[in-house]
Scaffold this motif. Structure first.
Motif, short mmCIF file in Angstrom:
data_model
loop_
_atom_site.label_atom_id
_atom_site.label_comp_id
_atom_site.label_asym_id
_atom_site.label_seq_id
_atom_site.Cartn_x
_atom_site.Cartn_y
_atom_site.Cartn_z
N ASP A 106 37.93 -32.65 6.87
CA ASP A 106 36.69 -33.30 7.28
C ASP A 106 35.99 -32.54 8.40
O ASP A 106 34.95 -32.98 8.91
CB ASP A 106 36.94 -34.75 7.71
N ARG A 107 36.49 -31.38 8.78
CA ARG A 107 35.86 -30.57 9.81
C ARG A 107 34.79 -29.66 9.20
O ARG A 107 34.65 -29.57 7.98
CB ARG A 107 36.90 -29.72 10.55
N PHE A 108 34.09 -28.96 10.09
CA PHE A 108 33.05 -28.02 9.67
C PHE A 108 33.31 -26.65 10.29
O PHE A 108 33.74 -26.56 11.44
CB PHE A 108 31.66 -28.51 10.10
N ALA A 109 33.07 -25.62 9.52
CA ALA A 109 33.10 -24.27 10.06
C ALA A 109 31.72 -23.97 10.63
O ALA A 109 30.71 -24.08 9.93
CB ALA A 109 33.45 -23.27 8.96
N PHE A 110 31.69 -23.63 11.90
CA PHE A 110 30.41 -23.33 12.56
C PHE A 110 30.24 -21.82 12.64
O PHE A 110 31.11 -21.11 13.14
CB PHE A 110 30.38 -23.91 13.97
N TYR A 111 29.10 -21.34 12.10
CA TYR A 111 28.76 -19.93 12.17
C TYR A 111 27.46 -19.77 12.95
O TYR A 111 26.53 -20.54 12.77
CB TYR A 111 28.45 -19.35 10.79
N GLU A 142 11.97 -7.55 8.51
CA GLU A 142 11.96 -8.87 9.15
C GLU A 142 13.27 -9.09 9.89
O GLU A 142 14.34 -8.83 9.37
CB GLU A 142 11.78 -9.97 8.10
N GLY A 143 13.18 -9.63 11.10
CA GLY A 143 14.37 -9.92 11.88
C GLY A 143 14.21 -9.40 13.30
O GLY A 143 13.22 -8.74 13.62
N PRO A 144 15.16 -9.70 14.18
CA PRO A 144 16.38 -10.44 13.88
C PRO A 144 16.13 -11.94 13.74
O PRO A 144 15.34 -12.49 14.49
CB PRO A 144 17.27 -10.15 15.09
N GLN A 145 16.80 -12.56 12.80
CA GLN A 145 16.77 -14.01 12.66
C GLN A 145 18.16 -14.56 12.93
O GLN A 145 19.11 -14.24 12.22
CB GLN A 145 16.34 -14.42 11.26
N VAL A 146 18.26 -15.34 14.00
CA VAL A 146 19.53 -15.97 14.35
C VAL A 146 19.58 -17.35 13.70
O VAL A 146 18.61 -18.11 13.76
CB VAL A 146 19.71 -16.08 15.87
N THR A 147 20.70 -17.66 13.06
CA THR A 147 20.85 -18.90 12.33
C THR A 147 22.18 -19.54 12.67
O THR A 147 23.19 -18.85 12.81
CB THR A 147 20.80 -18.64 10.80
N GLN A 148 22.16 -20.85 12.82
CA GLN A 148 23.40 -21.60 13.00
C GLN A 148 23.67 -22.40 11.73
O GLN A 148 22.76 -23.00 11.16
CB GLN A 148 23.30 -22.55 14.20
N VAL A 149 24.92 -22.38 11.29
CA VAL A 149 25.29 -23.06 10.06
C VAL A 149 26.55 -23.89 10.29
O VAL A 149 27.50 -23.42 10.91
CB VAL A 149 25.55 -22.05 8.92
N TRP A 150 26.52 -25.12 9.80
CA TRP A 150 27.69 -25.99 9.80
C TRP A 150 28.14 -26.11 8.35
O TRP A 150 27.55 -26.83 7.55
CB TRP A 150 27.37 -27.36 10.40
N HIS A 151 29.19 -25.40 8.00
CA HIS A 151 29.65 -25.28 6.63
C HIS A 151 30.81 -26.25 6.41
O HIS A 151 31.85 -26.15 7.07
CB HIS A 151 30.10 -23.84 6.38
N PRO A 152 30.67 -27.22 5.48
CA PRO A 152 31.75 -28.20 5.30
C PRO A 152 32.99 -27.55 4.69
O PRO A 152 32.90 -26.79 3.73
CB PRO A 152 31.12 -29.21 4.33
#
Length: 337
Positions: A106-111, A142-152
């Motif tokens: 039930d956790r998330f991998a944060f990138y 194009e860039g840099p684009q910084v992105t945060q992701v919460w991957h289930p």
């Protein structure tokens, strides 16, 4: 899942001088889920998957390619000597196996990732519509684009993504998360979701190797090696950062891929130095980059090896670049480490 891995094959940049086709429509439908926004008109055009993977600017990669063969691993070389490709794969596999386990499902991998992308094809006109809208001219970086992701960790659940300002791109640059779709560069966050069968990748070398080289019976060994290397670089390592044993098995199996060289002075999209494993196919050099100390996966670059006047590119320009700046596990969406 199978659809995601297969989508990676459709995303590889075209041979320079050629054109890049859209991923097959049925594959896109199987893989993608739309970004759910609080208010979004059904008439918004440009509902095009942001499949463009990141890149860094020309000259950002210091290239010192040392040709090496895939011989078996040995002891660590003395300082000042070079590593062969097999030894780099081996060290990377050991580093992956030592990563902490993910824990409860039930956790998330944060990138937190950074990506760059060079526009390779113009926007397409359909009557009075232009898809995608406000796309920069061909050749624009194009860039840099910084992105945060919460991957289930449980991919039957939804995740979440958020683009951080400044918004350097007309669409999300999320090389390792093809489940994300955005309408245009005005979309800054949304839901990450997955459809399709969840594939349990094997964690032993022979099983992974068989999966790497699937559907390769009627193609040359060189093309089979190219596909296998791209599957690892674009999909399998970015998608399995939260699965250390899978990563380790993938990296062990990768020693069977031919034509791999060592790049001792690589640099990723975040500007970090690293050790690279590279292959060159169709005038594109693919660089898989590892930390020079613990050999954890940092990211990848795709670089043109020829001048391409139609795309305003010179040999050595980066087509696409992606790096994981930080990674950990969190308990819920939007939680920061």
């Amino acid at each position: 899942m199978t659809a995601l891995h297969d989508l990676g094959d459709a995303l590889a940049p075209p041979a320079l001088g050629g054109s890049q086709a859209e991923p097959p429509l049925d594959l896109r439908r199987r893989v993608l889920t739309s970004v759910r926004e609080p208010s979004r008109s059904a008439g918004v055009y440009g509902r095009r998957l942001a499949l463009r993977l990141g890149t860094v600017g020309a000259g950002a990669v210091a290239v010192a390619v040392l040709v090496a063969t895939n011989s078996g691993p040995g002891a660590d070389p003395p300082a000042g000597t070079t590593l062969d490709a097999a030894r780099v794969w081996e060290l990377a596999a050991q580093g992956a196996a030592a990563l902490p386990a993910a824990g409860p499902k039930d956790r998330f991998a944060f990138y937190e990732t950074v990506g760059f992308n060079r526009v390779l094809e113009p926007a397409k006109r359909y009557g009075t519509r232009i898809v995608p809208p406000d796309l920069p001219p061909v050749g624009t970086l194009e860039g840099p684009q910084v992105t945060q992701v919460w991957h289930p960790l449980d991919q039957t659940r939804d995740g979440y993504f958020k683009l951080l300002a400044p918004y350097n791109g007309r669409a999300a640059i999320l090389g390792s998360h093809p489940g994300i779709r955005v309408a245009s560069g005005t979309v800054k966050d949304g839901t990450l979701g997955f459809f399709g069968e969840q594939v349990d990748l094997p964690t032993e070398t022979d099983g992974i190797a068989a999966y790497l080289y699937r559907d390769s019976g009627e193609i040359s060994r060189e093309e089979a090696d190219r596909r296998a290397f791209d599957r690892i670089v674009i999909m399998w390592l970015p998608q399995n950062v939260a699965r250390p044993q899978v990563q380790a098995a993938v990296l062990q199996a990768a020693r069977r891929i031919g034509g791999v060289q060592v790049q001792q002075q690589a640099k990723d999209a975040a500007g970090r130095p690293g050790v690279g494993l590279i292959r060159t196919d169709n005038n594109v050099r693919t660089e898989l980059i590892f930390d020079p100390k613990d050999y954890r996966f940092l990211g990848y670059n795709k670089v043109t090896t020829v001048d391409d006047p139609t795309r305003h590119m010179k040999a050595g320009d980066i087509i696409t670049s992606y790096a994981i700046k930080r990674f950990t596990y969190v308990e819920k969406i939007k939680q920061l480490p």
